[in-house]
Scaffold this motif. Structure first.
Motif, PDB file in Angstrom:
ATOM      1  N   GLY A   1       0.769  -1.068   0.093  1.00 43.36           N
ATOM      2  CA  GLY A   1       0.070   0.035  -0.001  1.00 43.36           C
ATOM      3  C   GLY A   1       0.727   1.198   0.095  1.00 43.36           C
TER       4      GLY A   1
ATOM      5  N   LYS B   1       0.779   4.043  -3.139  1.00 41.89           N
ATOM      6  CA  LYS B   1       0.102   5.256  -2.607  1.00 41.89           C
ATOM      7  C   LYS B   1       1.412   6.271  -3.103  1.00 41.89           C
TER       8      LYS B   1
ATOM      9  N   ASN C   1      -8.401  -4.808   4.001  1.00 42.35           N
ATOM     10  CA  ASN C   1      -9.227  -3.961   4.904  1.00 42.35           C
ATOM     11  C   ASN C   1      -8.827  -4.080   6.232  1.00 42.35           C
TER      12      ASN C   1
ATOM     13  N   ASP D   1      -5.832  -2.473   6.867  1.00 42.54           N
ATOM     14  CA  ASP D   1      -5.984  -0.884   6.544  1.00 42.54           C
ATOM     15  C   ASP D   1      -5.150  -0.484   5.425  1.00 42.54           C
TER      16      ASP D   1
ATOM     17  N   ALA E   1      -6.493  -1.405   1.956  1.00 40.21           N
ATOM     18  CA  ALA E   1      -7.151  -1.349   0.927  1.00 40.21           C
ATOM     19  C   ALA E   1      -7.016  -0.123  -0.013  1.00 40.21           C
ATOM     20  N   SER E   2      -7.426   0.931   0.772  1.00 38.71           N
ATOM     21  CA  SER E   2      -7.530   2.276   0.123  1.00 38.71           C
ATOM     22  C   SER E   2      -6.129   2.730  -0.674  1.00 38.71           C
ATOM     23  N   ASP E   3      -5.186   2.160  -0.322  1.00 41.53           N
ATOM     24  CA  ASP E   3      -3.906   2.674  -0.837  1.00 41.53           C
ATOM     25  C   ASP E   3      -3.479   1.887  -1.925  1.00 41.53           C
TER      26      ASP E   3
END
Length: 180
Positions: A123, A127, A145, A148, A150-152
Motif C-alpha cells: 500500500g 500510494k 481491509n 487498513d 485497501a484504500s492505498d
C-alpha cells in the motif's frame, strides 16, 4: 505465493506441511508450474519460514520455524518474518503487484502479521506511485481491509474468480455485453 496455495507448492517439493491446509491432489500441477516458471526464468516466491501451531484458533501457542521443520501435528498458519522481508524486497524491485489471497489465517490473531505487513508495504509503495498494486477476491479484500491498506492499492476488485479470469485474459460475459 501465500496461504494454502504455498503449502501445496511446498508439499509438491516433498516438504512436510503437517496438518496444514493443502491440496495434495494438485501436486503434479504445482510441479508443472514450477518447471514452466524455471524454464522461463520466473521466480516463484515461496515461504522460507512459517508460523505454526497445533490448534486453529486465535492466540494458539505457536512458533516460527523453517519450512522444512513443520511437525506432523502442526499446521502452517502464517508466513514468517524472513518470508515477509523477501516479499517486500520483491515488491521493491517490481512495478506491478497482483494480489490474490492472504499469506495466512489473517482472521486469527496473531496469524495476521505477515498479511498485514506485506499489505501495508504494498500500500505504501502504491500510494507513493512506485507500484501498481491490484488485488481481487473476497478473502483478499477482507485481508487488505483488516490491514487498513485497501484504500492505498491502485485497484481492488471484490470479484474473486472473475477477477482472476479477467487477469488471465478470458472473456467475461458482463464485460463483453458492455462492448456491444
Amino acid at each position: 505465493i501465500g496461504g494454502g496455495m504455498a503449502n501445496t507448492f511446498l508439499a509438491a517439493q516433498g516438504i512436510s506441511v503437517g496438518k496444514s491446509l493443502c491440496e495434495h491432489d494438485l501436486a503434479d500441477t504445482a510441479r508443472e508450474i514450477m518447471q514452466v516458471a524455471e524454464q522461463n526464468k520466473c521466480e516463484i516466491l515461496l515461504p522460507v519460514d512459517v508460523v505454526v501451531a497445533k490448534d486453529f484458533k486465535a492466540h494458539a501457542e505457536n512458533r516460527t520455524c523453517a519450512v522444512d521443520d513443520v511437525a506432523e501435528d502442526e499446521m502452517i498458519l502464517d508466513a514468517g518474518v524472513k518470508t515477509v522481508a523477501k516479499l517486500v524486497a520483491a515488491m521493491g524491485a517490481s512495478k506491478t503487484l497482483v494480489w490474490n489471497g492472504p499469506l495466512g489465517a489473517f482472521e486469527l490473531t496473531p496469524f495476521d502479521k505477515a498479511t498485514v505487513a506485506a499489505a501495508q508495504a504494498a500500500g505504501i509503495r502504491a500510494k507513493d506511485g512506485k507500484l501498481v498494486a491490484v488485488a481481487g477476491g473476497g478473502d483478499t479484500v477482507a485481508a487488505l481491509n483488516h490491514a487498513d491498506a485497501a484504500s492505498d492499492f491502485t485497484f481492488v476488485s471484490t470479484a474473486g474468480g472473475a477477477f482472476l479470469e479477467w487477469m488471465e485474459g478470458k472473456a467475461l460475459p458482463g464485460v463483453e455485453a458492455l462492448k456491444a
